[in-house]
Design a protein around this motif. Structure first.
Motif, mmCIF file in Angstrom:
data_model
loop_
_atom_site.group_PDB
_atom_site.id
_atom_site.type_symbol
_atom_site.label_atom_id
_atom_site.label_comp_id
_atom_site.label_asym_id
_atom_site.label_seq_id
_atom_site.Cartn_x
_atom_site.Cartn_y
_atom_site.Cartn_z
ATOM 1 N N ASP A 1 0.815 -1.222 0.000
ATOM 2 C CA ASP A 1 0.000 0.000 0.000
ATOM 3 C C ASP A 1 0.850 1.274 0.000
ATOM 4 O O ASP A 1 0.632 2.164 -0.834
ATOM 5 C CB ASP A 1 -0.972 -0.005 1.177
ATOM 6 C CG ASP A 1 -2.062 -1.062 1.032
ATOM 7 O OD1 ASP A 1 -2.153 -1.672 -0.054
ATOM 8 O OD2 ASP A 1 -2.817 -1.296 2.000
ATOM 9 N N HIS B 1 2.116 6.183 -7.219
ATOM 10 C CA HIS B 1 1.014 6.968 -7.790
ATOM 11 C C HIS B 1 1.244 8.468 -7.605
ATOM 12 O O HIS B 1 0.953 9.266 -8.513
ATOM 13 C CB HIS B 1 -0.304 6.558 -7.133
ATOM 14 C CG HIS B 1 -1.485 7.334 -7.617
ATOM 15 N ND1 HIS B 1 -2.042 7.136 -8.868
ATOM 16 C CD2 HIS B 1 -2.215 8.331 -7.031
ATOM 17 C CE1 HIS B 1 -3.071 7.965 -9.026
ATOM 18 N NE2 HIS B 1 -3.189 8.700 -7.931
ATOM 19 N N ASP B 2 1.770 8.870 -6.456
ATOM 20 C CA ASP B 2 2.044 10.290 -6.224
ATOM 21 C C ASP B 2 3.105 10.813 -7.188
ATOM 22 O O ASP B 2 3.029 11.955 -7.653
ATOM 23 C CB ASP B 2 2.502 10.516 -4.775
ATOM 24 C CG ASP B 2 1.375 10.337 -3.774
ATOM 25 O OD1 ASP B 2 0.195 10.342 -4.200
ATOM 26 O OD2 ASP B 2 1.673 10.159 -2.569
ATOM 27 N N LYS C 1 1.205 3.906 -3.190
ATOM 28 C CA LYS C 1 0.827 5.302 -2.972
ATOM 29 C C LYS C 1 1.957 6.218 -3.400
ATOM 30 O O LYS C 1 1.745 7.251 -4.052
ATOM 31 C CB LYS C 1 0.481 5.548 -1.502
ATOM 32 C CG LYS C 1 -0.009 6.974 -1.230
ATOM 33 C CD LYS C 1 -0.320 7.204 0.229
ATOM 34 C CE LYS C 1 -0.892 8.612 0.425
ATOM 35 N NZ LYS C 1 0.012 9.676 -0.079
ATOM 36 N N HIS D 1 -2.955 3.552 -7.517
ATOM 37 C CA HIS D 1 -2.520 3.090 -6.200
ATOM 38 C C HIS D 1 -3.403 1.945 -5.715
ATOM 39 O O HIS D 1 -3.146 1.358 -4.672
ATOM 40 C CB HIS D 1 -2.554 4.239 -5.184
ATOM 41 C CG HIS D 1 -3.928 4.755 -4.901
ATOM 42 N ND1 HIS D 1 -4.594 5.595 -5.765
ATOM 43 C CD2 HIS D 1 -4.771 4.542 -3.863
ATOM 44 C CE1 HIS D 1 -5.775 5.885 -5.263
ATOM 45 N NE2 HIS D 1 -5.923 5.251 -4.117
#
Length: 383
Positions: free
Chosen positions: A39, A46-47, A43, A54
């Motif tokens: 996770d 994706h950021d 994240k 994500h």
């Protein structure tokens, strides 16, 4: 014969209960350990690059409820975001690129050959805003798997470092295949996690060659499952460097979901076969995917509920073993959705991957097929 079948059913049920079922507490602990690292990694990815979602899609044996050993392997697909609704069509322009001897993507004057059977190109000419700042995944109108995998792996490795996860996870070095593989440490346990970038179907459905020929049976799969699979469609997985693999993973999960709602023994047969393969027929030449594919063919061959009732476990299991033996002897494992694809062959040169090992496995399967009660009883007594 009836007594033999009844004895085999008892042995198979005992073998299932003692050798295959995993403890729920151990599965829950493994799932928690995996998500505690996956996770934050996704994240971070994706950021840094919002083209990678994500969110993950579960795939593989665990997602289908077919895991038979320790909960030490998990597979997740990472869908790409911001792409238009794709359609199945022939590319308007040929692709002019390849991978050179130094492992770099380069432009060429000679067009890329047509994709092998079961593979395709992904072309897009319009993208959302999250794709516009950079064009580093494309060559012309083509989304190139090699670029996608390279960018994704760099971001995952950076995430492990930046999120301070080095003590609990490491990125394995792999040069082939679609996955970025993480090795997650949870106490004394080591859990392998595959993260696979993919281009989602986005409503384009099944490829024309499948849509025009499947389902082959008017009885199986049931009509509601056929409609579900057609709606899901096929995704595009970055398995190869130059071509996208047509992935039926979500279609297969849908077919297997609720497949034993009639109290049948289909999944039990497959889990038994997978466990025996792992314990006694272990070889890279024969994978769990081959066996799952084989079960789908058997379900089409025997579409009725009474064929898979619990008291038919012995007959159905032995029949599945016989079908496996036929595939091994003939060195042909036809893909369930695209039968012209032999899953025992390499994509690059259409040669058998390990012909000698296929025949060695066939000899072992033959021995088992001729005396399943003897082998299962012997294994049961030895545990």
């Amino acid at each position: 014969m009836l007594a033999t079948q009844n004895g085999l059913v008892g042995d198979l049920n005992y073998y299932t209960d003692t050798q295959i079922k995993m403890r729920r507490e151990k599965v829950k602990a493994a799932v928690n350990a995996v998500h505690s690292v996956v996770d934050p990694i996704l994240k971070y990815v994706h950021d840094k690059d919002p083209r990678f979602s994500h969110q993950t899609w579960n795939s593989g044996s665990y997602a289908s409820g077919l895991k038979v050993t320790e909960p030490n392997e998990f597979d997740f697909n990472v869908p790409m975001e911001g792409l238009p609704n794709l359609i199945w069509k022939t590319a308007d322009k040929p692709a002019y690129y390849t991978i050179d001897v130094d492992g770099q993507l380069v432009e060429t004057k000679v067009p890329l050959p047509n994709p092998p059977n079961g593979y395709h190109n992904v072309t897009i000419d319009t993208v959302s805003d999250i794709w516009k700042p950079e064009n580093n995944m494309k060559m012309g109108d083509y989304v190139v798997p090699f670029k996608v995998k390279t960018i994704f792996k760099v971001l995952v490795k950076n995430a492990v470092r930046e999120c301070k996860l080095r003590e609990s996870v490491r990125v394995l070095k792999k040069t082939h295949g679609p996955a970025i593989t993480l090795m997650v440490s949870s106490g004394e346990e080591r859990i392998s996690v595959d993260l696979v970038p993919l281009v989602p179907a986005n409503g384009r459905g099944l490829p024309p060659n499948v849509l025009n020929s499947w389902p082959r049976s008017p009885v199986w799969p049931p009509k509601h499952k056929v409609e579900e699979v057609r709606k899901i469609g096929t995704d595009s997985v970055a398995k190869d460097n130059l071509y996208w693999l047509t992935s039926f993973s979500r279609c297969e999960i849908a077919l297997l979901d609720g497949i034993d709602s009639d109290e049948g023994c289909r999944k039990q047969c497959l889990r038994l076969l997978k466990k025996i393969r792992e314990d006694h027929w272990q070889s890279p030449a024969l994978s769990s995917y081959h066996l799952k594919n084989l079960l789908l063919w058997e379900c089409e061959k025997y579409p009725n509920s009474h064929d898979w009732s619990r008291d038919m476990l012995g007959q159905r299991f032995v029949g599945l073993v016989g079908s496996l033996l036929k595939c091994l002897r003939g060195q042909n494992c036809p893909h369930y959705f695209i039968p012209s694809i032999n899953l025992f062959r390499n994509k690059e040169n259409s040669k058998l991957k390990e012909p000698e090992n296929l025949l060695l496995i066939a000899d072992k399967v033959q021995e088992f097929y001729e005396n399943p009660c003897g082998f299962i009883g012997e294994w049961k007594d030895g545990n």
